[in-house]
Scaffold this active site. Sequence first.
Site, PDB file in Angstrom:
ATOM      1  CE  LYS A   1      -1.214   7.231   6.831  1.00 12.60           C
ATOM      2  NZ  LYS A   1      -0.824   6.215   5.883  1.00 12.60           N
TER       3      LYS A   1
ATOM      4  CG  ASP B   1       5.529   3.983   2.025  1.00 16.35           C
ATOM      5  OD1 ASP B   1       5.504   4.722   3.031  1.00 16.35           O
ATOM      6  OD2 ASP B   1       4.531   3.781   1.306  1.00 16.35           O
TER       7      ASP B   1
ATOM      8  CG  PHE C   1      -1.825   1.289   1.129  1.00 21.96           C
ATOM      9  CD1 PHE C   1      -2.916   1.333   0.281  1.00 21.96           C
ATOM     10  CD2 PHE C   1      -1.518   2.430   1.862  1.00 21.96           C
ATOM     11  CE1 PHE C   1      -3.701   2.479   0.166  1.00 21.96           C
ATOM     12  CE2 PHE C   1      -2.293   3.576   1.757  1.00 21.96           C
ATOM     13  CZ  PHE C   1      -3.393   3.607   0.911  1.00 21.96           C
TER      14      PHE C   1
HETATM   15  C1  PLP Z   1      -0.960   6.272   4.373  1.00 21.97           C
HETATM   16  C2  PLP Z   1       0.087   5.644   3.570  1.00 21.97           C
HETATM   17  C3  PLP Z   1       0.405   6.110   2.282  1.00 21.97           C
HETATM   18  C4  PLP Z   1      -0.381   7.201   1.580  1.00 21.97           C
HETATM   19  O1  PLP Z   1      -0.388   8.396   2.274  1.00 21.97           O
HETATM   20  P1  PLP Z   1      -1.509   9.513   1.891  1.00 21.97           P
HETATM   21  O2  PLP Z   1      -1.141  10.677   2.743  1.00 21.97           O
HETATM   22  O3  PLP Z   1      -2.835   8.906   2.254  1.00 21.97           O
HETATM   23  O4  PLP Z   1      -1.396   9.765   0.447  1.00 21.97           O
HETATM   24  C5  PLP Z   1       1.464   5.521   1.610  1.00 21.97           C
HETATM   25  N1  PLP Z   1       2.160   4.514   2.161  1.00 21.97           N
HETATM   26  C6  PLP Z   1       1.881   4.027   3.387  1.00 21.97           C
HETATM   27  C7  PLP Z   1       2.713   2.933   3.953  1.00 21.97           C
HETATM   28  C8  PLP Z   1       0.837   4.577   4.133  1.00 21.97           C
HETATM   29  O5  PLP Z   1       0.538   4.072   5.325  1.00 21.97           O
END
Ligand code: PLP
Length: 401
Positions: free
Chosen positions: A255, A226, A141
């Site tokens: 985040k 990520d 994700f």
């Molecule tokens: C939340 C999240 C995203 C996307 O972030 P947004 O601010 O919603 O675009 C990407 N990678 C991971 C691992 C996430 O938890």
Amino acid sequence: MDRTEQLIDLVEQYGAHNYHPLPVVLSKGQASKLWDVDGREYLDFLSCYGALNFGHQHPFLVSALKNQVDKLAVCSRAFYSEELCLFSKELADFCFLETALPMNSGVEAIESALKIARKWGYEHKGIAADEANIVTFENNFHGRTITVISFSTERDYRNGFGPFTPGFKTIPFADVNAVDAAIDANTVAVLMEPVQAEAGVIVPPAGYLAEVAKVCRHHNVLLILDEIQTGLARTGKNFCFEYENATPDLLVLGKALGGGLLPLSAVVARQTIMNVLGPGQHGSTFGGNPLACAVGRAVIHLLQEENLCERALHIGETIRVELSRAHLPVVREIRGMGALVGIELDKNAGGARQFCEQLATHGVLCKETRENVIRLAPPLIIEKHELAYGIEKVIQVLKRG
Ligand SMILES: *Cc1c(COP(=O)(O)O)cnc(C)c1O
């Protein structure tokens, strides 16, 4: 009809239906607590998927925001701002890297990292135009743009949204040989989450990340990590990669970087990589605005001053110990790292959502991820008695399952 129902009716009519929220309408937050429009109190056990590591309205962060909003909030990247200059250095240093590129949302930073990696491949590896590929993992994700869902393996994320962006290979997670086998002469990067949180808090075996980093180095391929959800103390270290000394070439944050106050994401990288971007080749109107940078600086300061990593470890350990001790028949497995915990329920338990709904009526807010996993991610500043209360409610509700 109470205010909650009225407001939900309103947004059901006037909003898009791209979420399926629990029927709770919030209007106020403070530290680990939330209140709804009918005055009910809740404990936040989700922390906005990790954006609220410092809780709601952290006084130090709020004061940084207020000071800056009175000075200068937005000025565009047509000019330098004091906060952007300072934040860039402080963030790069904090991440053990050399340069930082601030953006807004998580997926925007992921897109930025993909662009940088491709350009690096053309300029530094001599890959033929438009031939670059990037390796990604099943059940990943990374966000919701068309390019990023192009390599998703979730049907709901993709169906009806094609055509997709080419140039991605998707392989099984937690299998080092698969990474080695997937890399070819046109591979520029491997994009990975150290823990697959959305997929149900999937933690790879110890040593995996270090091995992937080694394979990348061996093939002259960039490692893009990520850490949007795992970063900034959530897993018990400021970055998950510190567990394995596997500093990535590109690190993506989001985040919690915005302190739970505003959107702020970033790509942090070694200089030779970041320098493939020249003027006009990438940008974002609000990316790196002074207000967000001031909050980001305060976040880094907080992480350096307070022992949030230790608290994350303690929170995770307490949840795991208490839940295991309760011997809940519906629970198949408890997984996680630090204060990012996944409770996998038995397939016959009827799905995780109903338990989250019940928990909400008991004043504890969390959310299912995928069909059968409850994700618990309390704010790292949660008080001992609040944590104990929340765990007690989780056990109570799961006992009935
Ligand atoms: C939340 C999240 C995203 C996307 O972030 P947004 O601010 O919603 O675009 C990407 N990678 C991971 C691992 C996430 O938890």
